[in-house]
Each structure stands twice: as C-alpha cells, then as structure tokens.
Enzyme design. Structure first.
Site, PDB file in Angstrom:
ATOM      1  N   TYR A  15       0.816  -1.219   0.000  1.00  0.00           N
ATOM      2  CA  TYR A  15       0.000   0.000   0.000  1.00  0.00           C
ATOM      3  C   TYR A  15       0.850   1.270   0.000  1.00  0.00           C
ATOM      4  CZ  TYR A  15      -3.577  -3.307   1.700  1.00  0.00           C
ATOM      5  OH  TYR A  15      -4.423  -4.370   1.876  1.00  0.00           O
ATOM      6  N   HIS A  25       1.097 -11.688   2.127  1.00  0.00           N
ATOM      7  CA  HIS A  25       0.036 -10.941   1.445  1.00  0.00           C
ATOM      8  C   HIS A  25      -0.679 -11.770   0.381  1.00  0.00           C
ATOM      9  CE1 HIS A  25      -1.237  -6.594   0.195  1.00  0.00           C
ATOM     10  NE2 HIS A  25      -2.243  -7.448   0.118  1.00  0.00           N
TER      11      HIS A  25
END
Length: 265
Positions: free
Chosen positions: A42, A100
């Site tokens: 992010y 992730h």
C-alpha cells in the site's frame, strides 16, 4: 498469546496520500477503532504509523497489521522487509504479520520458515495469511510452527466465502474481510439498498452489519472523513432473518481479481 480482534477494523488500501492517511488513522482511533490494517504494497506504512502516534490512544490498545509484499517472500527478503516495515511504522513490533499473496516469490517452506522466525524474534505477535485457498491453508498450517491467527480475503454480501468462514471456525482463526463494500459497487445494489431503506440506514451499514452478524468474520472497511464514524455505526444495526435470507440469495461476484497463480495451484 491469543489474538483478540475488535469486531470492526480500519482498512487503508489506496489511502496513499501521507497526510490524509495519517489523519484518517488518527481520527479512526479517536472514534473508537482499535484494529488498523496496512501492507508494504500500500506504500503507506509511514503514514499509518504517524496516525497511530498522533492519536491519543496507547499503542498497546491498537491491533496493528501489515503484510509482506508478494515480491519479497523469499526467506531473506521476508526477514529484511518485515523489519523495514517496523521502521516505517515506528513500532517495535506488529500484532499481525501477513503473507500478502501466496504468489510471485512465495515458497511455502522458505517463506513460512521466515514467518516462524519473525514470530520467534518478536517482530510480530501473530502469523497471518492472506488470499489463500483451503488447500494452501492446509499446506501452510502443516509447515508453520506458529498458529495461523487470521486469514484475510475479499468478503462481502456478494462474495460470502462460506467455505473459508467454515474453515476459520474449524481451525480457530479469524477471517478478516477486505473490500466489505465491494469497492463501493455494492452501494448501488438494489437488494441491499432496499434492505437499507427498510431499516432507514445506508447500504454501507447493511454490508457491514451482514459481516458483523457472523461469528468469525471481521470486516476492515476503508474510510475517510465522516465515513470513519459512519462505518462504526453499523455495529448498532441488526439485520433480521428475512434480510439475511435475501442476502444469501444474491449472485456472487468478485471485485478484486485473484491472482491465478494463487488460486489455481
């Protein structure tokens, strides 16, 4: 140490303006959130950390999660970048550290050995996984020494993840749901808006109340400005059996494209 997650968390994907992100995190914590989710991917860990530091909330009251980038899941890279995340976040450890996506550099034995070592070294309190299939979860659980504390996937009224919710119940971990509003597309869904009208509330509140009605599912909606407090209000909305039955009949749709390498192994 057993993980205890608040029923609603704050997602930060896409919130990559540093000041806006820090302000949102601080505002959310001041409003009552105690679970903040970020990721290396992010590119906002420093801003998330700044928001946590800015809020008048003790660090030990905040469940902080981040995720190792799929490109950095080789053993040495995972060990290195997890510590770099701590530096960016300005913390000594994170409560939750995720793999992730099980793609790109993911190697089950090497990656999960790194996760176990990061857990043993105190970099993270809990090892977590994201975007795994049941088969990949089985494989990971067989290799890890640390328990899997949470599994994070896209989950909302049109992607209910029944199999993964049942898996979470069976194995005693949380299912953390990202994109609980379907990237905003569910806000125009006619069935959900009709249910919202029945309760004199918003469609977003209906989506979140659906998630909160489950026993293992923890939604992490993104939000800025007034949406931060509005999302919290969904905790007071109770959907009835008729509402839940209508939602169960919705055709499923995925709004985040899964990586085929992860979901077709």
């Amino acid at each position: 140490m057993t993980l205890s997650l608040p029923e609603l968390g704050l997602g930060t994907s896409g919130n990559d303006d540093p000041e806006r992100c820090a302000e949102t995190v601080a505002r959310a914590l001041e409003a009552g959130y105690r679970h903040v989710d970020t990721a290396q991917m992010y590119d906002n860990e420093a801003a998330v950390g700044a928001g946590i530091a800015r809020a008048d909330v003790p660090r030990e009251e905040v469940v902080l999660a981040t995720k190792i980038h799929p490109d950095d899941l080789a053993y040495e890279d995972a060990k290195r970048t997890a510590r770099e995340s701590l530096d960016r976040l300005g913390v000594d450890s994170v409560d939750m550290l995720y793999v992730h996506w099980p793609t790109s550099a993911y190697d089950p034995e090497a990656t999960l050995r790194a996760m176990d070592e990061l857990h043993d070294e105190g970099v993270c309190d809990h090892v977590c996984l994201s975007n795994f299939t049941p088969a990949l979860l089985d494989e990971a659980r067989g290799l890890l020494d640390a328990p899997v504390a949470a599994h994070q996937v896209e989950c909302h009224p049109r992607l209910r993840q029944d199999d993964l919710r049942e898996y979470a119940r069976e194995h005693g971990h949380y299912l953390v749901g990202y994109s609980p509003l379907g990237k905003g597309e569910l806000l125009e869904d006619p069935v959900l808006t009709d249910i919202a009208g029945k309760h004199d509330t918003t469609t977003a509140a209906v989506c979140l109340a659906w998630a909160l009605a489950g026993d293992v599912l923890v939604p992490i909606p993104k939000g800025t400005g007034d949406h931060v407090e509005a999302n919290l209000a969904a905790r007071d909305l109770e959907l009835d059996d008729a509402d839940l039955e209508r939602i169960e009949e919705l055709e499923e749709k995925r709004f985040i494209d899964p990586d085929s390498a992860a979901w077709n192994r």
